[in-house]
Design an enzyme around this catalytic site. Structure first.
Site, PDB file in Angstrom:
ATOM      1  N   HIS A  81      -2.890  -5.608  -0.286  1.00 21.98           N
ATOM      2  CA  HIS A  81      -3.114  -4.554  -1.285  1.00 21.98           C
ATOM      3  C   HIS A  81      -3.522  -5.152  -2.635  1.00 21.98           C
ATOM      4  CE1 HIS A  81      -2.999  -0.295  -1.645  1.00 21.98           C
ATOM      5  NE2 HIS A  81      -1.830  -0.141  -2.230  1.00 21.98           N
ATOM      6  N   ASN A 113      -0.105   3.161  -7.991  1.00 23.97           N
ATOM      7  CA  ASN A 113      -0.134   4.621  -8.065  1.00 23.97           C
ATOM      8  C   ASN A 113      -0.474   5.159  -9.444  1.00 23.97           C
ATOM      9  OD1 ASN A 113       0.720   4.305  -5.466  1.00 23.97           O
ATOM     10  ND2 ASN A 113       2.676   5.332  -5.742  1.00 23.97           N
ATOM     11  N   ASP A 121      -8.742  -3.026  -1.826  1.00 26.70           N
ATOM     12  CA  ASP A 121      -8.600  -3.241  -0.391  1.00 26.70           C
ATOM     13  C   ASP A 121      -9.065  -1.999   0.363  1.00 26.70           C
ATOM     14  OD1 ASP A 121      -6.122  -2.199  -1.699  1.00 26.70           O
ATOM     15  OD2 ASP A 121      -5.470  -1.920   0.371  1.00 26.70           O
ATOM     16  N   ASN A 171      -3.979   4.952  -2.914  1.00 24.63           N
ATOM     17  CA  ASN A 171      -3.301   5.517  -4.082  1.00 24.63           C
ATOM     18  C   ASN A 171      -3.901   5.048  -5.400  1.00 24.63           C
ATOM     19  OD1 ASN A 171      -1.545   7.057  -2.566  1.00 24.63           O
ATOM     20  ND2 ASN A 171      -0.049   5.416  -2.405  1.00 24.63           N
TER      21      ASN A 171
END
Length: 189
Positions: free
Chosen positions: A19, A66, A91, A112
């Site tokens: 991520h 987020n 990613d 997100n």
């Protein structure tokens, strides 16, 4: 002037997560192109430099994935830039590992960080999608995305990050096709 944003989560425990490959890409670009030191700005870390004749700002939001949009929107406002000056490195589950594609706009694919940026700016910004592959079943996605790259993937990861940095001038020039083409050629060698 352009703002290039790498998506990731802050903290050493996340450093090698799939991520965080957006952070990794920006670090590689900054090193290859001799960017200035990181400064704490816009709820993240900012580095300034040039690629070719273009001034580039590299931003790694420290807001966690987020809330990335807060940091990105703040930087764009400060520099009076529109979303067309923004490139986001992130990613991508729907691409094979170490494949890289560029596109403007499009869906959020459940990401997100992209969702957060979309909330602040809408969907019309350029994305450098860095493939991490899909683990095969949706129940394994979170563990895959938030898992570290395997030691056996280290050489491929380093080669891809180096190629992104080496071909970054094409992104700065707005030639996404040439960037993808030259990057693919470099990774075949």
């Amino acid at each position: 002037m352009q703002l290039w944003v790498g998506l990731g989560n802050p903290g050493p425990q996340y450093a090698l997560h799939r991520h965080n490959v957006g952070f990794m890409a920006l670090d590689a670009i900054a090193e290859v192109h001799s960017f200035g030191p990181e400064a704490k700005k816009f709820q993240g870390w900012l580095r300034e430099g040039r690629i070719g004749g273009t001034k580039i700002l590299l931003l790694k939001p420290a807001t966690f994935m987020n809330e990335s949009g807060r940091s990105v929107a703040e930087a764009l406002r400060f520099y009076k830039l529109d979303a067309d000056a923004l490139t986001v490195f992130h990613d991508e589950l729907d691409l094979a590992p170490f494949k890289v594609k560029v596109r403007s706009g499009g869906g959020l694919a459940g990401h997100n960080g992209l969702r957060s940026i979309n909330q602040y700016l809408g969907p019309d910004f350029r994305r450098v999608r860095i493939g991490i592959g899909h683990p095969g079943h949706k129940d394994r996605v979170t563990g895959h995305v938030l898992g570290n790259y395997a030691k056996s993937e280290g050489d491929d990861l380093a080669a891809m990050l180096g190629a992104i940095a080496a071909e970054a001038e094409w992104l700065a020039r707005g030639d996404d096709t040439r960037f993808m083409s030259d990057l693919a050629l470099r990774l075949q060698a």
